[in-house]
Scaffold this motif. Structure first.
Motif, short mmCIF file in Angstrom:
data_model
loop_
_atom_site.label_atom_id
_atom_site.label_comp_id
_atom_site.label_asym_id
_atom_site.label_seq_id
_atom_site.Cartn_x
_atom_site.Cartn_y
_atom_site.Cartn_z
N ALA A 219 9.27 35.05 -59.09
CA ALA A 219 8.57 35.30 -57.98
C ALA A 219 7.80 34.05 -57.38
O ALA A 219 7.56 33.67 -56.18
CB ALA A 219 7.54 36.33 -58.16
N TYR A 220 7.52 33.29 -58.40
CA TYR A 220 7.07 31.76 -57.98
C TYR A 220 7.86 30.91 -57.35
O TYR A 220 7.81 30.41 -56.22
CB TYR A 220 6.40 31.23 -59.20
CG TYR A 220 6.12 29.67 -59.11
CD1 TYR A 220 4.84 29.41 -58.40
CD2 TYR A 220 7.09 28.65 -59.23
CE1 TYR A 220 4.45 28.12 -58.36
CE2 TYR A 220 6.68 27.33 -59.33
CZ TYR A 220 5.40 26.96 -58.65
OH TYR A 220 5.05 25.49 -58.31
N GLU A 221 9.14 31.13 -57.85
CA GLU A 221 10.30 30.33 -57.18
C GLU A 221 10.38 30.63 -55.66
O GLU A 221 10.85 30.10 -54.70
CB GLU A 221 11.61 30.26 -58.10
CG GLU A 221 12.69 29.40 -57.30
CD GLU A 221 12.26 27.76 -57.63
OE1 GLU A 221 13.11 27.20 -56.74
OE2 GLU A 221 11.35 27.52 -58.24
N LYS A 222 10.63 32.18 -55.59
CA LYS A 222 10.73 32.57 -54.20
C LYS A 222 9.62 32.53 -53.30
O LYS A 222 9.94 32.00 -52.13
CB LYS A 222 11.00 34.24 -54.44
CG LYS A 222 12.25 34.63 -55.08
CD LYS A 222 12.33 36.13 -55.29
CE LYS A 222 12.74 36.61 -53.96
NZ LYS A 222 12.98 38.18 -53.79
N GLN A 223 8.44 32.52 -53.87
CA GLN A 223 7.12 31.87 -52.84
C GLN A 223 7.27 30.77 -52.65
O GLN A 223 7.18 30.38 -51.47
CB GLN A 223 6.07 32.33 -53.75
CG GLN A 223 4.92 31.98 -53.13
CD GLN A 223 3.62 32.24 -53.76
OE1 GLN A 223 3.44 32.31 -55.07
NE2 GLN A 223 2.47 32.06 -53.30
N LYS A 224 7.73 29.94 -53.72
CA LYS A 224 7.80 28.34 -53.22
C LYS A 224 8.73 28.23 -52.18
O LYS A 224 8.60 27.36 -51.25
CB LYS A 224 8.09 27.56 -54.57
CG LYS A 224 8.03 26.31 -54.45
CD LYS A 224 8.61 25.55 -55.63
CE LYS A 224 8.81 24.12 -55.43
NZ LYS A 224 9.29 23.33 -56.68
N GLU A 225 10.05 28.63 -52.30
CA GLU A 225 11.03 28.63 -51.19
C GLU A 225 10.46 29.04 -49.95
O GLU A 225 11.06 28.60 -48.97
CB GLU A 225 12.30 29.39 -51.77
CG GLU A 225 13.59 29.21 -50.74
CD GLU A 225 14.80 30.05 -51.36
OE1 GLU A 225 15.68 29.89 -50.73
OE2 GLU A 225 14.59 30.74 -52.62
N PHE A 226 9.77 30.33 -50.13
CA PHE A 226 9.46 31.03 -48.84
C PHE A 226 8.58 30.00 -48.02
O PHE A 226 8.74 29.84 -46.85
CB PHE A 226 8.72 32.43 -49.14
CG PHE A 226 8.34 32.92 -47.72
CD1 PHE A 226 9.11 33.80 -46.96
CD2 PHE A 226 6.76 32.99 -47.75
CE1 PHE A 226 8.71 34.37 -45.92
CE2 PHE A 226 6.50 33.53 -46.41
CZ PHE A 226 7.21 34.49 -45.73
N VAL A 227 7.55 29.60 -48.76
CA VAL A 227 6.53 28.57 -48.18
C VAL A 227 7.32 27.45 -47.49
O VAL A 227 6.99 26.79 -46.57
CB VAL A 227 5.61 28.33 -49.16
CG1 VAL A 227 4.52 27.17 -48.51
CG2 VAL A 227 4.79 29.32 -49.44
N GLU A 228 8.27 26.67 -48.38
CA GLU A 228 9.02 25.47 -47.67
C GLU A 228 9.72 25.84 -46.43
O GLU A 228 9.83 24.98 -45.54
CB GLU A 228 9.81 25.10 -49.14
CG GLU A 228 9.22 24.55 -50.47
CD GLU A 228 10.21 24.07 -51.20
OE1 GLU A 228 11.24 24.54 -51.30
OE2 GLU A 228 9.84 23.13 -52.12
N ASN A 229 10.52 26.97 -46.54
CA ASN A 229 11.51 27.31 -45.51
C ASN A 229 10.29 27.74 -44.23
O ASN A 229 10.73 27.18 -43.21
CB ASN A 229 12.12 28.61 -45.64
CG ASN A 229 13.07 28.29 -46.67
OD1 ASN A 229 13.53 27.20 -46.90
ND2 ASN A 229 13.54 29.49 -47.44
N ALA A 230 9.41 28.49 -44.36
CA ALA A 230 8.24 28.53 -43.36
C ALA A 230 7.64 27.40 -42.81
O ALA A 230 7.83 27.08 -41.58
CB ALA A 230 7.26 29.69 -43.76
N SER A 231 7.20 26.28 -43.65
CA SER A 231 6.79 25.23 -43.31
C SER A 231 7.82 24.26 -42.45
O SER A 231 7.53 23.70 -41.48
CB SER A 231 6.39 24.10 -44.51
OG SER A 231 5.32 24.94 -45.16
N HIS A 232 9.17 24.52 -42.97
CA HIS A 232 10.07 23.79 -42.24
C HIS A 232 10.43 24.50 -40.83
O HIS A 232 10.60 23.64 -39.91
CB HIS A 232 11.40 23.90 -43.15
CG HIS A 232 12.66 23.46 -42.29
ND1 HIS A 232 13.05 21.76 -41.91
CD2 HIS A 232 13.51 23.84 -41.76
CE1 HIS A 232 13.99 21.82 -41.22
NE2 HIS A 232 14.51 22.88 -41.06
N GLU A 233 10.35 25.76 -40.59
CA GLU A 233 10.57 26.30 -39.43
C GLU A 233 9.50 25.89 -38.36
O GLU A 233 9.88 26.02 -37.30
CB GLU A 233 10.69 27.63 -39.74
CG GLU A 233 11.77 28.43 -40.37
CD GLU A 233 13.05 27.94 -39.77
OE1 GLU A 233 13.26 27.89 -38.31
OE2 GLU A 233 14.06 27.81 -40.25
#
Length: 463
Positions: A219-233
């Motif tokens: 869950a932490y990895e998915k959250q981290k990836e989600f935040v990174e992708n959202a920040s990138h977008e």
């Protein structure tokens, strides 16, 4: 998985791994310690149960006690003693005391320089008369010059005359060497077994600590990836807005018409950011769980949606065909199903060319509603099929960004399908293109004739 473990091993979450292990280990330790104490206590209380009962029964048999005393007196004068092998003495032994608690039958007489009955001699030395022990069973260990000590359980009783006056006391002894040896051996087995399992519990604690931490790490990895992708977008439209606004400041005397291109581009990015934030909010709400609110629905509901899709397809010079084969009404959440269909239709529109053909077929089989959404676009590779439902994943990032795609739609679609207890799959659509196959679990309250919707045909008929 190995990469995942390494990627978060230094994170704050992993710091709790030691605490998890300690909690599991302490729990196992308490359990094994409690079991050991209970088992040992049960063994201790049970091993002497029969012997103690026999002592109580013997105390109620004065004739048998008298015979034991006579036998002891005859043996006490024998010119012999137990062999040096440390063999066990007789099963029962008796000591007699007067009303003052003084031993009245000495057994330590010496014959030919040898002691008499060695067992009685050691019992007399080891046992002390105590009136507080009358009626209770006690344990005693006496010295043996030829081997291991002798172990006895004994009962102290008062003897009375016909007027219930105490005229003396009797102590009845029962040898429990074999029972004590058996108890010691069994306790050793229990302690050894518990110690082995206690050591095994260390490994189990480590496994459980890692096992319970794994979902948190995922869950932490998915959250981290989600935040990174959202920040990138968000970073891309923000950078465009900054550049466009800086261009406006470079020419402060220009009119709105002169800077219409910069304003239009900025407005487009603002709309893109608004769509992104809306989808992110929807994802956050979906993550907390979807609530299905079904209502009775018939084919007209799907036909009205198809009319809107038909107009959108015509505006994009594409062909849309919608077919619904539904016997009667079904109970479904119209809002979620419409959102699901719109996501798949929008995806087909984006990935089909100007001469694209989009088909949606809705059928019913048993308690399932089937949705088939197909297009004649470039298709999706087998590798991309495994990831298209991941958040922010896009098959053609440059093309999707150009068309306004965020890579969130199919993720939302899958969440809706999962909430319905259904499944969604991707297939090839020969000769080219993609087909999405969806199964939703529904109920069928009533039955009506099937209806077919073919928008293109109806338009042709009207003309």
């Amino acid at each position: 998985m190995h990469h995942l473990m390494n990627s978060v091993k230094n994170s704050a979450i992993v710091k709790n791994d030691g605490k998890n292990f300690l909690h599991f280990f302490l729990a196992f330790t308490v359990i094994f310690a409690a079991l050991t104490l209970i088992i040992v206590q049960v063994m201790r209380s049970g091993v002497y149960k029969t012997t103690d009962q026999n002592l109580l029964n013997l105390g109620q048999n004065p004739d048998f006690l008298k015979s034991i005393v006579l036998h002891q007196q005859s043996n006490s004068n024998a010119d012999s003693h137990p062999s040096s092998t440390g063999q066990y003495g007789p099963a029962n032994t008796v000591l007699l005391y007067d009303e003052k608690g003084k031993l009245i039958i000495p057994t330590t007489t010496t014959v030919a320089g040898q002691n008499g009955n060695q067992i009685l001699t050691q019992l007399e030395k080891s046992v002390r008369f105590n009136r507080s022990n009358i009626g209770t069973i006690q344990s005693v260990s006496v010295h043996n010059d030829y081997g291991a000590n002798w172990n006895y359980r004994y009962l102290t009783m008062a003897t009375v005359d016909t007027n219930d006056n105490i005229i003396g006391y009797v102590q009845v002894f029962a040898n429990v060497d074999q029972l004590k040896e058996s108890l010691s051996r069994n306790i050793l087995i229990v302690l050894t077994t518990m110690a082995i399992f206690w050591v095994i519990s260390i490994l189990i604690s480590l496994y459980l600590a890692n096992w319970t931490l794994l979902p948190v790490m995922l869950a932490y990895e998915k959250q981290k990836e989600f935040v990174e992708n959202a920040s990138h977008e968000l970073r891309t439209p923000l950078a465009i807005l900054q550049n466009r606004l800086e261009l406006l400041f470079q020419n402060p005397t220009a009119t709105i018409i002169d800077e219409s291109e910069n304003i239009s581009a900025s407005l487009s990015e603002v709309r893109n950011m608004r769509l992104l934030t809306t989808n992110l909010l929807n994802l956050a709400r979906r993550d907390s769980g979807l609530k299905i609110e079904p209502e009775e629905t018939n084919a007209t509901f799907f036909e009205n949606i198809f009319e809107s899709y038909q107009m959108l397809a015509q505006d994009a010079d594409k062909t849309f065909t919608g077919t619904v084969k539904l016997d009667g009404n079904v109970n479904l959440d119209q809002s979620l199903v419409k959102q699901l269909m719109t996501i798949l239709f929008d995806n087909a529109m984006k990935y089909s060319n100007e001469d694209g053909k989009i088909d949606i077929l809705i059928t019913k089989s048993g308690s399932y509603l089937n949705l088939f959404v197909s297009d004649n676009g470039e298709g999706i590779s087998n590798e991309d099929k495994k990831r298209v439902f991941d958040r922010f994943y896009r098959v053609d990032k440059a093309r999707t960004r150009q068309k306004g795609g965020l890579g969130l739609g199919l993720s939302l679609a899958k969440q809706i399908v999962v909430a319905y207890g259904g499944r969604i799959a991707i297939e090839d659509n020969p000769p080219k293109g993609t087909k999405f196959v969806i199964r939703l679990k529904i109920e069928m309250p009533t039955v009506h004739p099937a209806r077919i919707f073919q928008k293109n045909k109806e338009i042709s008929d009207k003309k």
